[in-house]
Design a protein around this motif. Structure first.
Motif, PDB file in Angstrom:
ATOM      1  N   LEU A  14     -27.414  -2.970 -12.761  1.00 15.12           N
ATOM      2  CA  LEU A  14     -28.847  -2.954 -13.463  1.00 15.12           C
ATOM      3  C   LEU A  14     -29.332  -1.620 -13.028  1.00 15.12           C
ATOM      4  CD1 LEU A  14     -29.726  -6.825 -13.481  1.00 15.12           C
ATOM      5  CD2 LEU A  14     -28.692  -5.399 -15.577  1.00 15.12           C
ATOM      6  N   SER A  15     -30.338  -1.099 -14.065  1.00 14.27           N
ATOM      7  CA  SER A  15     -31.186  -0.134 -13.376  1.00 14.27           C
ATOM      8  C   SER A  15     -32.621  -1.179 -12.948  1.00 14.27           C
ATOM      9  CB  SER A  15     -31.689   0.707 -14.666  1.00 14.27           C
ATOM     10  OG  SER A  15     -32.742  -0.170 -15.597  1.00 14.27           O
ATOM     11  N   ASP A  16     -33.375  -0.409 -12.266  1.00 19.22           N
ATOM     12  CA  ASP A  16     -34.482  -1.286 -11.663  1.00 19.22           C
ATOM     13  C   ASP A  16     -35.282  -1.882 -12.840  1.00 19.22           C
ATOM     14  OD1 ASP A  16     -33.902  -0.333  -9.257  1.00 19.22           O
ATOM     15  OD2 ASP A  16     -35.286   1.057  -8.917  1.00 19.22           O
ATOM     16  N   ALA A  17     -35.468  -1.175 -14.060  1.00 19.90           N
ATOM     17  CA  ALA A  17     -36.435  -1.942 -15.055  1.00 19.90           C
ATOM     18  C   ALA A  17     -35.630  -3.001 -15.676  1.00 19.90           C
ATOM     19  CB  ALA A  17     -36.440  -0.788 -16.218  1.00 19.90           C
ATOM     20  N   GLN A  18     -34.161  -2.769 -15.728  1.00 19.76           N
ATOM     21  CA  GLN A  18     -33.466  -4.087 -16.325  1.00 19.76           C
ATOM     22  C   GLN A  18     -33.515  -5.231 -15.268  1.00 19.76           C
ATOM     23  OE1 GLN A  18     -29.830  -1.613 -16.727  1.00 19.76           O
ATOM     24  NE2 GLN A  18     -29.915  -1.794 -19.102  1.00 19.76           N
ATOM     25  N   PHE A  19     -33.602  -4.857 -13.901  1.00 19.23           N
ATOM     26  CA  PHE A  19     -33.290  -5.843 -12.908  1.00 19.23           C
ATOM     27  C   PHE A  19     -34.857  -6.816 -13.071  1.00 19.23           C
ATOM     28  CE2 PHE A  19     -33.654  -7.932  -8.959  1.00 19.23           C
ATOM     29  CZ  PHE A  19     -32.412  -8.018  -8.546  1.00 19.23           C
ATOM     30  N   PHE A  20     -35.635  -5.919 -13.138  1.00 17.10           N
ATOM     31  CA  PHE A  20     -36.998  -6.715 -13.356  1.00 17.10           C
ATOM     32  C   PHE A  20     -37.159  -7.419 -14.465  1.00 17.10           C
ATOM     33  CE2 PHE A  20     -41.632  -7.534 -13.339  1.00 17.10           C
ATOM     34  CZ  PHE A  20     -41.844  -7.643 -12.111  1.00 17.10           C
ATOM     35  N   ASP A  21     -36.655  -7.021 -15.434  1.00 14.09           N
ATOM     36  CA  ASP A  21     -36.586  -7.661 -16.823  1.00 14.09           C
ATOM     37  C   ASP A  21     -35.955  -9.129 -16.609  1.00 14.09           C
ATOM     38  OD1 ASP A  21     -38.161  -6.111 -18.018  1.00 14.09           O
ATOM     39  OD2 ASP A  21     -36.507  -5.056 -19.164  1.00 14.09           O
ATOM     40  N   PHE A  54     -35.225  -5.562  -4.329  1.00 11.49           N
ATOM     41  CA  PHE A  54     -35.344  -5.830  -2.620  1.00 11.49           C
ATOM     42  C   PHE A  54     -36.013  -7.047  -2.484  1.00 11.49           C
ATOM     43  CE2 PHE A  54     -38.086  -5.277   1.094  1.00 11.49           C
ATOM     44  CZ  PHE A  54     -37.045  -4.583   1.861  1.00 11.49           C
ATOM     45  N   THR A  55     -37.053  -7.445  -3.216  1.00 15.42           N
ATOM     46  CA  THR A  55     -37.425  -8.848  -2.866  1.00 15.42           C
ATOM     47  C   THR A  55     -36.796  -9.719  -3.324  1.00 15.42           C
ATOM     48  OG1 THR A  55     -39.859  -7.972  -3.783  1.00 15.42           O
ATOM     49  CG2 THR A  55     -39.380 -10.284  -3.548  1.00 15.42           C
ATOM     50  N   ALA A  56     -35.976  -9.781  -4.446  1.00 12.34           N
ATOM     51  CA  ALA A  56     -34.938 -10.842  -4.676  1.00 12.34           C
ATOM     52  C   ALA A  56     -33.837 -10.701  -3.493  1.00 12.34           C
ATOM     53  CB  ALA A  56     -34.195 -10.506  -6.029  1.00 12.34           C
ATOM     54  N   ALA A  57     -33.376  -9.879  -2.901  1.00 15.22           N
ATOM     55  CA  ALA A  57     -32.434 -10.088  -1.726  1.00 15.22           C
ATOM     56  C   ALA A  57     -33.288 -10.571  -0.648  1.00 15.22           C
ATOM     57  CB  ALA A  57     -31.839  -8.445  -1.517  1.00 15.22           C
ATOM     58  N   ILE A  58     -34.526 -10.197  -0.572  1.00  8.30           N
ATOM     59  CA  ILE A  58     -35.144 -10.878   0.840  1.00  8.30           C
ATOM     60  C   ILE A  58     -35.321 -12.171   0.572  1.00  8.30           C
ATOM     61  CG2 ILE A  58     -37.478 -10.882   1.943  1.00  8.30           C
ATOM     62  CD1 ILE A  58     -35.999  -8.511   2.756  1.00  8.30           C
ATOM     63  N   VAL A  59     -35.596 -12.896  -0.757  1.00  8.73           N
ATOM     64  CA  VAL A  59     -35.936 -14.200  -0.827  1.00  8.73           C
ATOM     65  C   VAL A  59     -34.649 -15.051  -0.758  1.00  8.73           C
ATOM     66  CG1 VAL A  59     -36.716 -15.870  -2.416  1.00  8.73           C
ATOM     67  CG2 VAL A  59     -38.086 -13.773  -1.977  1.00  8.73           C
ATOM     68  N   ASP A  64     -45.297 -18.857  -1.030  1.00  8.62           N
ATOM     69  CA  ASP A  64     -46.694 -18.281  -0.537  1.00  8.62           C
ATOM     70  C   ASP A  64     -46.665 -16.721  -0.502  1.00  8.62           C
ATOM     71  OD1 ASP A  64     -48.543 -20.374  -0.643  1.00  8.62           O
ATOM     72  OD2 ASP A  64     -47.975 -21.084   1.241  1.00  8.62           O
ATOM     73  N   ARG A  65     -45.658 -16.256   0.158  1.00  7.72           N
ATOM     74  CA  ARG A  65     -45.626 -14.850   0.421  1.00  7.72           C
ATOM     75  C   ARG A  65     -44.993 -14.059  -0.685  1.00  7.72           C
ATOM     76  NH1 ARG A  65     -43.302 -12.722   5.991  1.00  7.72           N
ATOM     77  NH2 ARG A  65     -43.358 -10.455   5.665  1.00  7.72           N
ATOM     78  N   TYR A  66     -44.047 -14.726  -1.491  1.00  4.38           N
ATOM     79  CA  TYR A  66     -43.458 -13.584  -2.530  1.00  4.38           C
ATOM     80  C   TYR A  66     -43.687 -14.193  -3.814  1.00  4.38           C
ATOM     81  CZ  TYR A  66     -40.773 -12.162   1.639  1.00  4.38           C
ATOM     82  OH  TYR A  66     -40.473 -11.297   2.810  1.00  4.38           O
ATOM     83  N   GLU A  67     -44.256 -15.497  -4.264  1.00  3.65           N
ATOM     84  CA  GLU A  67     -44.659 -15.745  -5.437  1.00  3.65           C
ATOM     85  C   GLU A  67     -43.306 -16.782  -6.020  1.00  3.65           C
ATOM     86  OE1 GLU A  67     -47.682 -15.836  -6.606  1.00  3.65           O
ATOM     87  OE2 GLU A  67     -48.479 -14.176  -5.375  1.00  3.65           O
ATOM     88  N   ALA A  68     -43.660 -17.722  -6.963  1.00  2.00           N
ATOM     89  CA  ALA A  68     -42.840 -18.329  -7.505  1.00  2.00           C
ATOM     90  C   ALA A  68     -41.993 -17.866  -8.355  1.00  2.00           C
ATOM     91  CB  ALA A  68     -43.570 -19.645  -8.384  1.00  2.00           C
ATOM     92  N   ASP A  69     -42.325 -16.738  -8.890  1.00  2.00           N
ATOM     93  CA  ASP A  69     -41.502 -15.941  -9.912  1.00  2.00           C
ATOM     94  C   ASP A  69     -40.529 -15.264  -9.225  1.00  2.00           C
ATOM     95  OD1 ASP A  69     -42.610 -16.325 -12.397  1.00  2.00           O
ATOM     96  OD2 ASP A  69     -43.968 -14.567 -12.280  1.00  2.00           O
ATOM     97  N   ALA A  70     -40.755 -14.760  -7.985  1.00  2.00           N
ATOM     98  CA  ALA A  70     -39.634 -14.118  -7.217  1.00  2.00           C
ATOM     99  C   ALA A  70     -38.635 -15.207  -6.561  1.00  2.00           C
ATOM    100  CB  ALA A  70     -40.147 -13.294  -5.991  1.00  2.00           C
ATOM    101  N   MET A  71     -39.086 -16.438  -6.386  1.00  2.00           N
ATOM    102  CA  MET A  71     -38.247 -17.485  -5.943  1.00  2.00           C
ATOM    103  C   MET A  71     -37.194 -17.716  -6.983  1.00  2.00           C
ATOM    104  SD  MET A  71     -37.108 -19.833  -3.767  1.00  2.00           S
ATOM    105  CE  MET A  71     -38.322 -19.845  -2.684  1.00  2.00           C
ATOM    106  N   ARG A  72     -37.676 -17.977  -8.353  1.00  7.22           N
ATOM    107  CA  ARG A  72     -36.845 -18.278  -9.418  1.00  7.22           C
ATOM    108  C   ARG A  72     -35.997 -17.270  -9.653  1.00  7.22           C
ATOM    109  NH1 ARG A  72     -41.508 -21.264 -11.282  1.00  7.22           N
ATOM    110  NH2 ARG A  72     -42.410 -19.293 -11.918  1.00  7.22           N
TER     111      ARG A  72
END
Lengths: 688, 88
Positions: free
Chosen positions: A35-42, A49-54, A248-256
């Motif tokens: 995925l491109s970065d935009a596709q990934f975010f969509d 990066f955040t998805a990998a960290i979480v 708390d640190r990364y937001e619920a959207d990032a967790m999902r």
């Protein structure tokens, strides 16, 4: 509980209510990494990066929870066996994807995704709230057996249910007809033990006394179960707290997003492996447990037909034997987990184990077989034994397609021992799964010889220390050694069978469940030979008493000792008492319990692992080392490997040498004999 | 004791139902579409266990191409007797 008999599938389907919302089976075929970065975010609602960290944070959380439980639990089965697993699952609106699992039992984790969904959906997601712990243990609802209780903690963030942390942990006892439960001879769900439907163990972080009483009033050893449950609860609280800190640190959207991303990565990896490692086609395999409990010659046969097309696979288990009359069945969720384990072992060992592994895999499982048992008369307890033959059947089916990448089964049956009795002061003791044939060898692979003492393919847990076992129950573990000439010959040799002797210091009741003794479980692959089959013997002691002031007879390992023993299980020559593939089959269930008495010995010999590759291609120097280390005898080196070794491996092991000229001649003769005649049964996969 | 094939129990088979136009319509698939019409004889309806639980699928038995998939019961072939209770 009372349940209806299973209805005819398709008739039932027509009038049934729909289950939970479907997981997205990804019509989005673009892999996460492409995925491109935009596709990934969509797709994931966060950046890569955040998805990998979480996702990594969640892996840390389940490992941390596991460490807490290992170090604070009281029962040996948890603290020494690691008989539990921890997972994180997404919320109902995502259909409970299981994104993260701990390091232990893969067969637990592969059922826990479905278990969380089934428990929460039956209880009602609208009925759960912060501070709850839900439990359930019904094998037909959530897989495994009644002792493997699921503890599910919903995690809320700002009032929204965002995920679940779950531990499935073995409890020492759940009632039923056998203390500890490990018996293959129970006949229905009422004998297997207390069935717990989805109920609250904690509400508002307060223990629900009625639930605790339900368990304590039915289970033995509750004084050990209570502190274990307290440890489990604390581990769940830790997991919840760490998840909340991450949100708390990364937001619920990032967790999902990270939950979905973790599942997609696993799905992508499995899909790639299916597409690239196995040619399109139809593959069939079989294996069997020795008996179904109605007659010792009636096998429980698993049959699998695998259709592979592109990146999809369908496993059809039609033709599999009906459910057994004894508690050696498993349920469909266990069958699904076994398929997952087989594919992880055979084609995709790299990505994390998540529910996404099954995205392009379907199982077709007719109800009422011994791998899809139904209540109340398809009892489930020794479920892993059925799982093992599923895995073995898949290995057998895929071996031709995998070629040099083929893998063989492990030792095939855990030959689990279960013993219980009382100390002189009346206190009860229990030994579960520590003094039998629970650990053994694996088959060889293209990479190396098979290990000779490890856990089965579905586990990744521990072997309790001998000292811990002997300090807990009245036993002395006299012997734990490898058996010469038991590993399947091959360019890479199969792991050696393990011989274990347990000397019992007090009279007690013992259960032994041996289910792959008629033929070797450890078949060879890619031209390798099979290992030897498993067996068990009993050397009776005195009917009662205490060994404190008595001399102990050590059971030797020479051939003549077996005539003194009673066969418990295996293919055994009745005259000599020795393992003999053409001997008589001794059924482990011929007695409800085995009673070696005080000073008696139970001897377990596991199956041997299968070899990989042509044994005539094994480097003679490696055969020399095998003889020195007593994995292979002088005769075995000559017979199976065509290598002439000179010397005495027992008295002068470092003085052994190879007769190279004789070896060259012997190997030429063996190759000529092969060319003149088809391979013998030793080098043929077993065909029922 | 040797195994005797005649003593082995018969296996149990999963029925795969031949698909009707009504099945396709119920699954939201147009049975009159040229693609479906071409492969109609090869379509089968049966339950499967996969990611996300139990489903009823319609697939092409030759290519494994999936025509439709909808969630089935939570516990697959097993139903709870308590499901017959009126709870509200």
């Amino acid at each position: 509980m009372v349940r209806t008999r299973p209805r005819h599938l398709l008739k039932a389907a027509a009038g049934s209510s729909a289950g939970p919302a479907s997981t997205d089976r990804s019509t989005e075929t673009l892999r996460a990494r492409d995925l491109s970065d935009a596709q990934f975010f969509d797709r994931y609602g966060t950046d890569r990066f955040t998805a990998a960290i979480v996702a990594n944070r969640m892996r840390f959380i389940v490992k941390h929870m596991s460490t807490v439980l290992l170090t604070t639990s009281f029962s040996m089965i948890l603290r020494e066996w690691y008989d539990f697993a921890v997972t994180i699952s997404g919320p109902p609106q995502m259909n409970y994807p299981m994104s993260t699992g701990s390091d232990s039992l893969s067969i637990f984790m592969f059922t826990m995704a479905d278990a969380v969904r089934n428990v929460v959906e039956e209880f009602g997601p609208e009925n759960i709230r912060p501070g709850d712990v839900l439990i359930a243990n019904d094998p037909y609802r959530i897989g495994q057996h009644v002792n493997d209780v699921c503890f599910i903690r919903p995690v809320f963030y700002r009032g929204e249910l965002v995920s679940f942390v779950t531990i499935r942990a073995h409890q020492l006892d759940m009632g039923g007809s056998v203390a500890g439960g490990f018996s293959g001879l129970k006949h229905n769900v009422y004998e297997t033990g207390l069935v717990i439907p989805p109920i609250l163990l904690y509400r508002d972080d307060r223990p629900q006394r009625s639930t605790f009483n339900l368990i304590f009033d039915n289970a033995r050893y509750s004084e050990l179960i209570l502190p274990d449950v307290k440890s489990l609860y604390q581990s769940l609280l830790l997991g919840e707290r760490l998840l909340m800190e991450a949100i708390d640190r990364y937001e619920a959207d990032a967790m999902r997003g990270a939950i979905r991303y973790s599942c997609d990565i696993a799905a992508d990896a499995m899909r790639d492996a299916i597409r690239t490692r196995i040619p399109d086609g139809v593959y069939e395999g079989k294996d069997a447990l020795d008996c179904d409990g109605t007659a010792d010659q009636r096998e429980c046969r698993v049959k699998v037909r695998i259709v592979k097309a592109g990146d999809r696979m369908e496993f059809d288990f039609s033709g599999t034997s009906p459910q057994a009359a004894i508690s050696i069945n498993c349920g469909p969720l266990d069958a699904k987990a076994a398929v997952g384990v087989a594919l992880k072992m055979a084609i995709e060992p790299h990505a994390a184990l998540t529910s996404g592994c099954f995205r392009t895999i379907d199982l077709v499982i007719p109800p009422g077989t011994f791998i899809s048992a139904t209540p109340p008369y398809g009892p489930i307890f020794m479920y892993w034994e059925a799982s093992f033959v599923i895995i073995s059947a898949i290995y057998r089916a895929l071996a031709p397609a995998l070629g040099e990448d083929a893998v063989g089964p492990d030792f095939g049956s855990m030959m689990v021992h279960n013993g219980s009795g009382r100390w002189p002061d009346g206190r009860p003791w229990l030994s579960v799964s520590t003094c039998g044939g629970e650990h053994g060898p694996w088959g060889a692979t293209k990479v190396a010889d098979g290990d000779s003492y490890t856990v089965n393919h579905t586990g990744n847990n521990l072997d309790p220390a001998t000292e811990a076992i002997e300090s807990s129950v009245p036993v002395v573990l006299l012997r734990k050694e490898y058996v010469t000439d038991s590993g399947g010959p091959g360019q890479h040799r199969g792991g050696a069978a393990v011989l274990r002797d347990a000397l019992w210091l007090a009279a007690a009741e013992h259960n032994v469940t041996s289910l792959h003794a008629k033929t070797p479980a450890g078949i060879g692959v890619h031209g390798g030979g099979s290992g030897t089959a498993q067996a068990c013997w009993m050397l009776p002691g005195e009917p009662a008493g205490n060994l404190a002031d008595r001399a102990v007879t050590i059971l030797g390992n020479a051939a003549d000792v077996y005539a003194q023993c009673e066969p418990v299980a295996g293919m055994i020559d009745p005259a000599t008492g020795q393992l003999d593939p053409s001997g008589r089959y001794y059924y482990f269930g011929s007695r409800p319990v085995w009673e070696p008495g005080c000073g008696g010995v139970l001897r377990f010999r596991t199956g041997g692992g299968g070899g990989w590759g042509d044994p005539l291609e094994r480097d003679p120097e490696r055969v020399l080392h095998d003889v020195r280390d007593e994995y292979v005898s002088l005769a075995g080196a000559w017979r199976d490997y065509g290598v002439a070794i000179i010397g005495d491996p027992v008295r002068h092991p470092e003085a052994l040498s190879i007769d190279h000229a004789a070896t060259t001649r012997r190997r030429a003769d063996l190759r000529a004999a092969r060319a003149a005649a088809p391979p013998g049964p030793e080098s043929q996969p077993w065909k029922p | 004791m040797q195994r005797q094939a005649q003593d082995l129990p018969d296996g149990i088979w999963q029925e795969r139902k031949a698909v009707t136009a009504a099945d396709l319509l119920a699954a939201g698939v147009d049975p009159a579409s040229p693609e479906i019409a071409r492969s109609f004889e090869q379509l089968e309806l049966y339950p499967v266990l996969s990611e996300g639980g139990w489903y009823l699928v319609i697939k092409n038995r030759i290519s494994l191409e999936e025509i439709a998939r909808r969630p089935w019961r939570l516990f697959g072939p097993v139903e709870l007797l308590s499901s017959s209770l009126v709870l509200d």
